[in-house]
Write an enzyme that holds these catalytic residues in place. Structure first.
Site, PDB file in Angstrom:
ATOM      1  N   SER A  74       0.826  -1.207   0.000  1.00 37.30           N
ATOM      2  CA  SER A  74       0.000   0.000   0.000  1.00 37.30           C
ATOM      3  C   SER A  74       0.863   1.261   0.000  1.00 37.30           C
ATOM      4  O   SER A  74       1.998   1.267   0.467  1.00 37.30           O
ATOM      5  CB  SER A  74      -0.910   0.020   1.231  1.00 37.30           C
TER       6      SER A  74
HETATM    7  N1  SAH Z   1      -1.224  -3.975   3.466  1.00 35.68           N
HETATM    8  C1  SAH Z   1      -0.611  -4.718   2.422  1.00 35.68           C
HETATM    9  C2  SAH Z   1      -1.491  -4.617   1.199  1.00 35.68           C
HETATM   10  C3  SAH Z   1      -1.412  -5.772   0.324  1.00 35.68           C
HETATM   11  S1  SAH Z   1      -2.525  -5.705  -1.062  1.00 35.68           S
HETATM   12  C4  SAH Z   1       0.762  -4.175   2.135  1.00 35.68           C
HETATM   13  O1  SAH Z   1       0.955  -2.986   2.351  1.00 35.68           O
HETATM   14  O2  SAH Z   1       1.633  -4.900   1.685  1.00 35.68           O
HETATM   15  C5  SAH Z   1      -3.926  -6.566  -0.437  1.00 35.68           C
HETATM   16  C6  SAH Z   1      -3.694  -7.932   0.141  1.00 35.68           C
HETATM   17  O3  SAH Z   1      -4.965  -8.493   0.461  1.00 35.68           O
HETATM   18  C7  SAH Z   1      -3.027  -8.917  -0.810  1.00 35.68           C
HETATM   19  O4  SAH Z   1      -1.926  -9.488  -0.188  1.00 35.68           O
HETATM   20  C8  SAH Z   1      -4.112  -9.951  -1.076  1.00 35.68           C
HETATM   21  O5  SAH Z   1      -3.623 -11.254  -1.283  1.00 35.68           O
HETATM   22  C9  SAH Z   1      -4.929  -9.866   0.184  1.00 35.68           C
HETATM   23  N2  SAH Z   1      -6.296 -10.394   0.072  1.00 35.68           N
HETATM   24  C10 SAH Z   1      -7.162 -10.238  -0.951  1.00 35.68           C
HETATM   25  N3  SAH Z   1      -8.317 -10.858  -0.690  1.00 35.68           N
HETATM   26  C11 SAH Z   1      -8.173 -11.439   0.527  1.00 35.68           C
HETATM   27  C12 SAH Z   1      -9.020 -12.247   1.340  1.00 35.68           C
HETATM   28  N4  SAH Z   1     -10.262 -12.586   0.974  1.00 35.68           N
HETATM   29  N5  SAH Z   1      -8.542 -12.659   2.526  1.00 35.68           N
HETATM   30  C13 SAH Z   1      -7.292 -12.342   2.947  1.00 35.68           C
HETATM   31  N6  SAH Z   1      -6.457 -11.588   2.216  1.00 35.68           N
HETATM   32  C14 SAH Z   1      -6.884 -11.134   1.023  1.00 35.68           C
END
Ligand code: SAH
Length: 225
Positions: A74
């Protein structure tokens, strides 16, 4: 010089320098982040360790970056804003995070609240995030490989829940797992139309605040190996 040595130096200098980090903090402040604790934690957390080495030189730009598996780390502003919204009414004990990804938001939260419970559906991302948090000696985090739509009911309720992927609607399970007075920060919508929302569990029902347009990858269904 041994390849490892070069690797370590590369990570310690240049675009990952203290000055570059300070510039990011200044920018977040100018964009309206006012929680000093949040700014301090972002200042001292090495974001370049949460991205691939090839992208480390861009780690202190205020932008989302790819982390593999079609996911992104993010944008620092969004990490700061969501953390600030969670903490707006005072310190938090138990916080659940949906979407561990790189573990960067997890690392920030772990330094702002007592305990973090982080759920991720992609195993390889979760494993890498775990390693990074151990490396940084951030020990108050537990991880679950699972579907964020379901939350983590066994350990509920939570004083705060943060979702770092956009949901087509607010997952009922997450509302159910909020403690009284608990706060849920979640992007809701799809495609180009996404709003950041703050939902608070009141004595009777829930209050909702819409905080403006955002851009996140989607909250998908089910765990993935
Ligand atoms: N806060 C993280 C953002 C990652 S992007 C960072 O800064 O690195 C969003 C994340 O949500 C991804 O890793 C994706 O795999 C996860 N995600 C998407 N759908 C999901 C679900 N149903 N349950 C758990 N994680 C999920």
């Amino acid at each position: 010089m041994a390849p490892e040595q070069h690797h370590m130096l590369h990570r310690g200098i240049g675009m990952t320098s203290q000055r570059t980090r300070e510039r990011l903090i200044q920018r977040l402040y100018e964009e309206g982040i006012s929680n000093a604790k949040v700014l301090e934690v972002i200042r001292r957390t090495p974001r370049h360790l949460f991205v691939d080495e090839a992208l480390a030189h861009r780690a202190y730009e205020d932008t989302a970056l790819p982390i593999g598996n079609n996911q992104t780390i993010s944008q620092p502003y969004m990490v700061a804003r969501m953390s600030e919204l969670l903490l707006e009414a005072g310190p938090l004990d138990k916080v659940m995070e949906i979407g561990t990804g790189s573990g960067y938001q997890t690392a920030i939260l772990s330094q702002l609240v007592e305990r973090v419970f982080s759920v991720e559906r992609i195993k390889v991302l979760q494993d890498r995030a775990k390693e990074r948090l151990v490396e940084l000696n951030l020990r108050n985090v537990v991880f679950r490989w699972g579907d964020g739509w379901e939350g983590w009911p066994a350990l509920a309720p939570y004083n705060g829940i943060i979702v770092t992927a956009v949901a087509t609607e607010v997952p009922q399970a997450l509302l159910d797992q909020l403690a009284p007075g608990g706060r849920l920060v979640i992007p809701v919508g799809s495609g180009e139309v996404q709003q950041l929302m703050l939902i608070i569990r009141e004595e009777q029902g829930f209050s909702r605040r819409v905080l403006g347009s955002v851009r996140f990858v989607p909250l998908l269904n089910g765990p993935l190996a």
